[in-house]
Structure formats: C-alpha cells, structure tokens
Design a protein around this motif. Structure first.
Motif, short mmCIF file in Angstrom:
data_model
loop_
_atom_site.label_atom_id
_atom_site.label_comp_id
_atom_site.label_asym_id
_atom_site.label_seq_id
_atom_site.Cartn_x
_atom_site.Cartn_y
_atom_site.Cartn_z
N UNK A 114 -115.34 13.15 42.70
CA UNK A 114 -115.06 12.01 41.84
C UNK A 114 -116.15 10.97 41.89
N UNK A 115 -115.93 9.87 41.23
CA UNK A 115 -116.90 8.78 41.16
C UNK A 115 -116.37 7.56 41.90
N UNK A 116 -117.23 6.98 42.75
CA UNK A 116 -116.84 5.79 43.50
C UNK A 116 -117.89 4.71 43.31
N UNK A 117 -117.48 3.47 43.40
CA UNK A 117 -118.43 2.36 43.28
C UNK A 117 -119.27 2.25 44.54
N UNK A 118 -120.44 1.71 44.38
CA UNK A 118 -121.34 1.50 45.53
C UNK A 118 -120.94 0.22 46.24
N UNK A 119 -119.90 0.32 47.05
CA UNK A 119 -119.40 -0.84 47.79
C UNK A 119 -119.07 -0.40 49.22
N UNK A 120 -118.75 -1.39 50.07
CA UNK A 120 -118.39 -1.10 51.46
C UNK A 120 -119.60 -0.78 52.30
#
Length: 202
Positions: free
Chosen positions: A60-66
């Motif tokens: 899947x697609x995840x945001x570039x965070x954390x």
C-alpha cells in the motif's frame, strides 16, 4: 523555495533513500543502486518507491511521516543503514523523524527527472543510477562523472555537474571536482553535459 525547507526535505528524502530503500534492498542481495521514477525515486525492481511525499509499496501507500523505522515497518521492511558499504552517507539514525515539505519534495523530484532525462539523451548506452550515498543521479563515461544533485554542502539547491576524475582548469571548471551549474541557471542540462565533454575532448 525557502532554503531551510529544501534542506530539511532533502535530508529526510536522503534518509529514506538509504534506510528504507537501498538498505533493505542491499540486505536482500539487490545492491545499493536506486533509480529515478516518475515523481521521485525507487528500488531497481520498482516494488518500493517515493512519489512526492508518499512511499508506495506492494502493501500500500503511506505518507512520509514518523521515524524511518516506523515508515519502513509500515510497508513490511526494516530500516537499515549502509555504514558497512560507505562512509559518506546521510548519517541518519532510524529513530529520527522525517520532515517533508510537499512543495520541496516535488521540486527535488523534478530535478531528478530532469537529470535522468538529460543523462539518457547524453549517453543512451548508460543507465543513470541514483546513488544513496550522496543522493545524486549520475553516470560515468570515459572517467568523467556526469549527473544532477538535489543540493548539498557545496551548493544548497539542485545542480548539474561534470566531474572528471582528473579535474582540469579553466573558466568552465568552477568547482574543486569539475564544473557545476544550478538547474535554475541552466536552460538545457544536456547542453551543459555536452559542453563539458567537448572541452575535455579538445
């Protein structure tokens, strides 16, 4: 573009290139080379790639965070540095947090795309590589490095470079390692590469 936003985003993307893409790829036996893809950069097999401010993966697609560790885990990977491969990388720990400005990420992706296209036109027989160590896309032809950097300590904004293994002298050669021009001042990156090669051939 604010210089700080560009620098912070570039460092974060550099960390993703090493810790989340190249490091795990190297651990799987796939080497450290990355490639430019539409909207950003990715692994050589195309399974994992950065597009703008997102990480696209089979899961899947995840945001570039954390943190880098959290980002890698979100797509089934383990963040892995490449300290055993080289010493000139971003020096970012997996527990550090990413900081991405979407506009800066788009600008840097455009710089990589511009460089990749110019390199393919300049030397059709070569395959441009996005190296995770210095986070630039380049090729080497006849002991001369050609490429585009998203910016670094030498120049804080995206630039093209021609780097002969033995740096020459002259007005064209304005850097310790050869010649650089910011993308903002170049109307044609291919012409810059061609001009550098022409000077070296004469």
């Amino acid at each position: 573009m604010e210089e700080r936003s560009l620098a912070v985003t570039r460092r974060s993307l550099h960390g993703v290139a090493e810790l989340v893409l190249a490091g795990p790829q190297h651990g799987r036996g796939g080497g450290i080379r990355l490639r430019v893809v539409p909207g950003g950069f990715g692994t050589t097999d195309g399974d994992f790639r950065v597009e703008g401010d997102a990480l696209v993966a089979p899961a899947g697609t995840v945001r570039l965070t954390g943190t880098y560790a959290e980002l890698a885990a979100a797509v089934g990977l383990e963040a892995r540095p490449l300290d055993e491969v080289y010493s000139g990388g971003p020096m970012i720990a997996s527990h550090e947090h990413l900081e991405i400005d979407p506009a800066a990420a788009r600008l840097l992706a455009e710089a990589f795309a511009c460089g990749d296209a110019a390199l393919r036109a300049f030397a059709p027989g070569e395959t441009p590589v996005l190296w995770p160590e210095h986070f630039d896309v380049g090729i080497t032809v006849d002991e001369v490095n050609y490429g585009v950097s998203p910016g670094d300590d030498h120049l804080p904004e995206p630039y093209a470079y021609v780097g002969p293994w033995t740096p020459p002298t002259g007005a064209f050669w304005n850097a310790p390692f050869g010649a650089t021009r910011t993308l903002a001042e170049l109307s044609d990156v291919l012409e810059f590469f061609t001009a550098g090669r022409s000077l070296l051939d004469n």
